[in-house]
Each structure stands twice: as structure tokens, then as C-alpha cells.
Design an enzyme around this catalytic site. Structure first.
Site, mmCIF file in Angstrom:
data_model
loop_
_atom_site.group_PDB
_atom_site.id
_atom_site.type_symbol
_atom_site.label_atom_id
_atom_site.label_comp_id
_atom_site.label_asym_id
_atom_site.label_seq_id
_atom_site.Cartn_x
_atom_site.Cartn_y
_atom_site.Cartn_z
ATOM 1 C CE LYS A 14 -9.367 0.877 -6.175
ATOM 2 N NZ LYS A 14 -8.702 2.133 -6.154
ATOM 3 C CG HIS A 183 -4.907 13.220 -6.955
ATOM 4 N ND1 HIS A 183 -3.705 13.502 -6.360
ATOM 5 C CD2 HIS A 183 -5.026 11.880 -6.925
ATOM 6 C CE1 HIS A 183 -3.121 12.369 -5.979
ATOM 7 N NE2 HIS A 183 -3.914 11.363 -6.333
ATOM 8 C CG LEU A 212 -2.145 15.583 2.010
ATOM 9 C CD1 LEU A 212 -1.894 16.078 3.423
ATOM 10 C CD2 LEU A 212 -1.010 16.007 1.081
ATOM 11 N N GLY A 213 -2.593 11.118 0.013
ATOM 12 C CA GLY A 213 -2.861 9.689 0.132
ATOM 13 C C GLY A 213 -1.608 8.936 -0.276
ATOM 14 C CG ASN A 214 -1.065 4.677 -0.944
ATOM 15 O OD1 ASN A 214 -0.280 4.688 0.000
ATOM 16 N ND2 ASN A 214 -2.016 3.772 -1.085
ATOM 17 N NE ARG A 288 -2.863 2.883 7.716
ATOM 18 C CZ ARG A 288 -3.839 2.394 6.961
ATOM 19 N NH1 ARG A 288 -5.046 2.254 7.465
ATOM 20 N NH2 ARG A 288 -3.612 2.036 5.716
ATOM 21 N N GLY A 336 -4.817 12.966 4.625
ATOM 22 C CA GLY A 336 -5.440 14.247 4.970
ATOM 23 C C GLY A 336 -6.689 14.086 5.828
ATOM 24 C CD GLU A 337 -10.823 11.477 3.371
ATOM 25 O OE1 GLU A 337 -11.317 10.438 3.848
ATOM 26 O OE2 GLU A 337 -10.848 11.736 2.147
ATOM 27 C CD GLU A 388 -10.435 10.501 -6.444
ATOM 28 O OE1 GLU A 388 -9.719 10.771 -7.398
ATOM 29 O OE2 GLU A 388 -10.063 9.805 -5.482
HETATM 30 P P1 AMP Z 1 -5.389 6.821 -0.059
HETATM 31 O O1 AMP Z 1 -4.387 6.625 -1.165
HETATM 32 O O2 AMP Z 1 -6.147 8.106 -0.168
HETATM 33 O O3 AMP Z 1 -6.262 5.635 0.179
HETATM 34 O O4 AMP Z 1 -4.524 6.984 1.287
HETATM 35 C C1 AMP Z 1 -3.686 5.977 1.770
HETATM 36 C C2 AMP Z 1 -2.766 6.573 2.831
HETATM 37 O O5 AMP Z 1 -3.559 7.052 3.927
HETATM 38 C C3 AMP Z 1 -1.775 5.571 3.415
HETATM 39 O O6 AMP Z 1 -0.490 6.150 3.517
HETATM 40 C C4 AMP Z 1 -2.327 5.337 4.805
HETATM 41 O O7 AMP Z 1 -1.327 5.012 5.709
HETATM 42 C C5 AMP Z 1 -2.916 6.681 5.137
HETATM 43 N N1 AMP Z 1 -3.841 6.555 6.270
HETATM 44 C C6 AMP Z 1 -5.029 5.922 6.311
HETATM 45 N N2 AMP Z 1 -5.535 5.964 7.568
HETATM 46 C C7 AMP Z 1 -4.626 6.618 8.337
HETATM 47 C C8 AMP Z 1 -4.551 6.982 9.716
HETATM 48 N N3 AMP Z 1 -5.512 6.662 10.572
HETATM 49 N N4 AMP Z 1 -3.463 7.679 10.125
HETATM 50 C C9 AMP Z 1 -2.472 8.001 9.285
HETATM 51 N N5 AMP Z 1 -2.473 7.690 7.966
HETATM 52 C C10 AMP Z 1 -3.534 7.006 7.504
#
Ligand code: AMP
Length: 403
Positions: A14, A183, A212-214, A288, A336-337, A388
Site C-alpha cells: 500500500k 497497532h 477496533l477493526g479486522n 457489518r 470503532g469509527e 497511521e
Molecule cells: P479496519 O480493519 O480498521 O479497516 O476495519 C474493518 C472492520 O470495520 C470490518 O469488520 C468492517 O465490517 C468494520 N466496519 C466498517 N464500516 C462499518 C460500519 N459502517 N458498521 C460496522 N462495522 C463497520
């Protein structure tokens, strides 16, 4: 100062190009992604703000070829944003693991490369790829200053009683087995950003940051320093994640290995790729899908999300205890966002800590910096967007300027 930020994975890279006038005055010139490096056909996606996305398929045999295509696109008459490669002042790399060698970002020289190499056994999927990127830039732009920014370095301030595992001490001495945390760039960035946002002095604060993400991790940040974090020796520990199990009794590992006759790499794949939200819900690793599954009555999806919410609450409570109080907690990362359900549920029952949560503002806001606590709340709750790449560009600029 124009900075190329690179985040090299084993088969992808990336990039972002940022024009940094100062730490807070910057603009994104271009960003993109090269995927399937080393495969028969690679894919390049290149994006310039306010222009149409550009995408092309062509073979990308290795990282040097990938970076070389990126540089071609950046200087291309039609697609590009730079008049020549000389416009790039420095390259900043995201490096996964700095072990105990790196407490902060560093200029890349032979010694730094040797130490990043020594950390390869701690991050066998990531550090070798990061090094490929560093070496590719060395061969394509030999004069350009390069900087490494580590996922682990922010957590190097943890005290030993927080980072040690209670296994025979010789394994710490022999293999450096301990908690490192990940992180780090995000936790550091959002702690400062949230403080600026609410007018809190980071040097006199007790903050819990929830990325909070993947992949998800939670950090206790006391007076601006990481004192504990949920990810450990590897990013597998801690919260339930998209496909990672999070913390589990190590006895489960040996039991499963015996019962299912699994090799160490099969166990590794099971706990890193088939577990977490995906493993419990049996439908998806994506929050989602989990939310909509739970909303339409899928009991496993509901259980998966409840496990995550419960885990977040437990970390917030335990880190408040670890810091002797709590002034603020911060949500960031894709979940989280954006996920108001997660934020609301994670705060459920935390009134005893002095948390008063504004459900209406929470439900109405996504993807923006926002104060989620009421004016009477003793503990501030905020969501802020992380960046980041900006941290990498800032550190790169500061290190190159000060050299
Ligand atoms: P990241 O790794 O920070 O890109 O986060 C990815 C995670 O964020 C995945 O589980 C997505 O489903 C979640 N995510 C992104 N947009 C939303 C949303 N509008 N509502 C709930 N989860 C979301």
C-alpha cells in the site's frame, strides 16, 4: 516535504504520497495498492483525490517491480502527481516488529536493517516483506533517506510485570518471548488526537484507546505512555477479532492439536484465520455482516458480537484499575469509527466508572471525530478517525529534518 509512505505485505503493498508542509498542514497527493505480487498477474490500483480511480493488471514479479510501477505511475504525465522522482524527499515504511531494539521510529541505515532482520523470527510474515520494500527503495532510489515506523515501538514503555508471560524465564532470555503489542502508531495517534479534541493534557491523563477493526487491540495510555496493551507476543492475543481467536487458554491449543491431529501451522491457521467473529458466527469476519446477521435473528452472529462487546468492557474496566482511574476512552478503527452498536454496547454498564453515554449522538454519527459522552460524564468517551500513514509521514519528516 514530499513523503512516500509504504506498507509492504508479503504479496501486496500500500502506498500514499503526502505533501507535508508541517505536522498539521499536509495534503494527500495520491494513494494506492499493488496486490498479488509474485503471482501470475498483479493488480495495481492508483487513486488521486478528485480524479477517477485508475486500475491495471500486469505481472508484478517482486516488490522491486511493484515499487517501480508505483514510481512510474506517480511520475506519469497523465496519472501522476510528481514531475520527477526527485520531488520525493523521503520514504517512510511501516514496519511490523521492532522487538526490543526500537523504542521509536528510526532512520534506516545498515544497523537499523540488521536489527529489523533480527526481528524477522518474531514477525515472520511481516518483517521480511517490510525489508523487501526497504531494499527495493534502496535499489531504485539509492540516495533517498528512509525511515522505519514500528507497530510495536509505542508499547516499549510497558513495565516488565505487564509484558512478561509467566513461563520459564529462560525463554524470554533465549527467544525474547514477551508481550510486544501492535497497532502502536494508531494508539499513539488517537490518544493525542482525542486529547486535542476534548482539550485534555495528555501528560496528565489516563486513557484507554480501543482500536477496533479486522484486527483489534486496546491500550492503557497513562500520561501519554503505553503501560499495557491487549495484543501480545503476536497479534493473536486479546479481543475477539475478525478471524483471530483472541485470548484463550493455552490448554485448548494442546487439546485440539491432539484430538484433531493438527500440526503447528494448522493450529496457527485455525486460530488466526478461522476463529474470531468468523469462527463463532460461521457467516463472516466482517462486522457489518455480523450486525445484520444478529439483527435478522442469527443466534451465532449475536453471540459473536456479544463476545466482542463483553471483551471491550472487560478491558476498559481492567485498564482503569491498572491506571488507578480513567479520564477518557477512545474508539477508532473501522468498527470503532463506524459501528454505533459496538460503541453503545461496549459502554453498557460502565456507569459505575462515571461513564454517561449519549446514545442519540452515537447513533447519529459515523466516521467522524465526535464526543460521545454527556456533559455530566466524569469519563469522556470519544470516537476519532485514525491515520497511521500520517503518523509515518510525520515521523519521517521530523527524523529527516533533524538529521
Ligand atoms: P479496519 O480493519 O480498521 O479497516 O476495519 C474493518 C472492520 O470495520 C470490518 O469488520 C468492517 O465490517 C468494520 N466496519 C466498517 N464500516 C462499518 C460500519 N459502517 N458498521 C460496522 N462495522 C463497520
Amino acid at each position: 516535504m514530499i513523503i512516500l509512505v509504504l506498507n509492504c505485505g508479503s504479496s501486496s503493498l500500500k502506498y500514499q504520497v503526502l505533501d507535508m508542509k508541517s505536522e498539521n498542514d499536509y495534503s494527500l497527493l495520491a494513494k494506492g495498492l499493488v496486490e498479488r505480487i509474485g503471482g501470475t498477474m498483479g493488480i495495481l490500483n492508483h487513486q488521486v483525490p478528485d480524479r477517477e480511480k485508475y486500475s491495471v493488471e500486469k505481472p508484478v514479479p517482486d516488490h522491486t517491480a511493484g515499487i517501480s510501477y508505483v514510481l512510474e505511475m506517480l511520475t506519469d504525465k497523465k496519472l501522476g502527481v510528481l514531475s520527477s522522482l526527485k520531488d520525493i524527499d523521503a520514504v517512510g515504511h511501516r514496519v511490523a516488529h521492532g522487538g526490543e531494539y526500537f523504542f521509536r521510529s528510526t532512520a534506516i541505515d545498515d544497523k537499523a536493517i540488521a536489527n529489523i532482520e533480527k526481528c524477522c523470527e518474531l514477525a515472520p510474515l511481516h518483517n521480511p516483506a517490510n525489508l523487501l520494500g526497504i531494499r527495493a527503495v534502496q535499489s531504485l532510489m539509492p540516495e533517498i533517506p528512509q525511515v522505519a515506523v514500528f507497530d510495536t515501538s509505542f508499547h516499549q514503555t510497558m513495565p516488565d510485570y505487564a509484558y512478561m508471560y509467566a513461563i520459564p524465564y529462560e525463554y524470554y532470555q533465549k527467544y525474547k518471548i514477551r508481550r510486544y503489542g501492535f497497532h502502536g502508531t494508531s494508539h499513539k495517534f488517537v490518544a493525542q488526537k482525542a486529547c486535542d479534541f476534548v482539550g485534555m493534557d495528555i501528560n496528565n491523563s489516563k486513557i484507554v484507546t480501543c482500536h477496533l477493526g479486522n484486527g483489534s487491540s486496546i491500550t492503557a495510555v497513562k500520561n501519554g505512555r503505553s503501560i499495557d496493551t491487549s495484543m501480545g507476543f503476536t497479534p493473536m492475543e486479546g479481543l475477539v477479532m475478525g478471524t483471530r481467536s483472541g485470548t484463550l487458554d493455552a490448554g485448548v491449543v494442546t487439546f485440539l492439536a491432539e484430538k484433531e491431529n493438527l500440526t503447528t501451522s494448522e493450529i496457527n491457521a485455525l486460530l488466526n484465520k478461522k476463529s474470531g467473529l468468523l469462527g463463532i458466527s460461521q457467516i463472516s469476519s466482517d462486522m457489518r455482516d455480523i450486525e445484520s446477521g444478529a439483527g435478522s435473528g442469527n443466534a451465532n452472529a449475536a453471540l459473536a458480537q456479544e463476545m466482542l462487546f463483553y471483551g471491550i468492557r472487560k478491558y476498559i474496566g481492567s485498564y482503569a484499575a491498572a491506571m488507578g482511574g480513567l479520564d477518557m476512552f477512545v474508539f477508532t478503527g473501522g468498527i470503532g469509527e463506524n459501528s454505533s452498536v459496538t460503541r453503545e454496547q461496549a459502554c453498557e454498564g460502565l456507569e459505575f466508572l462515571g461513564v454517561h453515554f449519549d446514545k442519540d449522538i452515537n447513533r447519529a454519527t459515523r466516521g467522524k471525530d465526535v464526543l460521545l459522552s454527556t456533559s455530566s460524564s466524569k469519563v469522556k468517551v470519544v470516537a476519532v478517525t485514525t491515520n497511521e500513514e500520517l503518523v509515518i509521514a510525520r515521523d519521517t519528516m521530523n527524523i529527516v529534518k533533524n538529521k
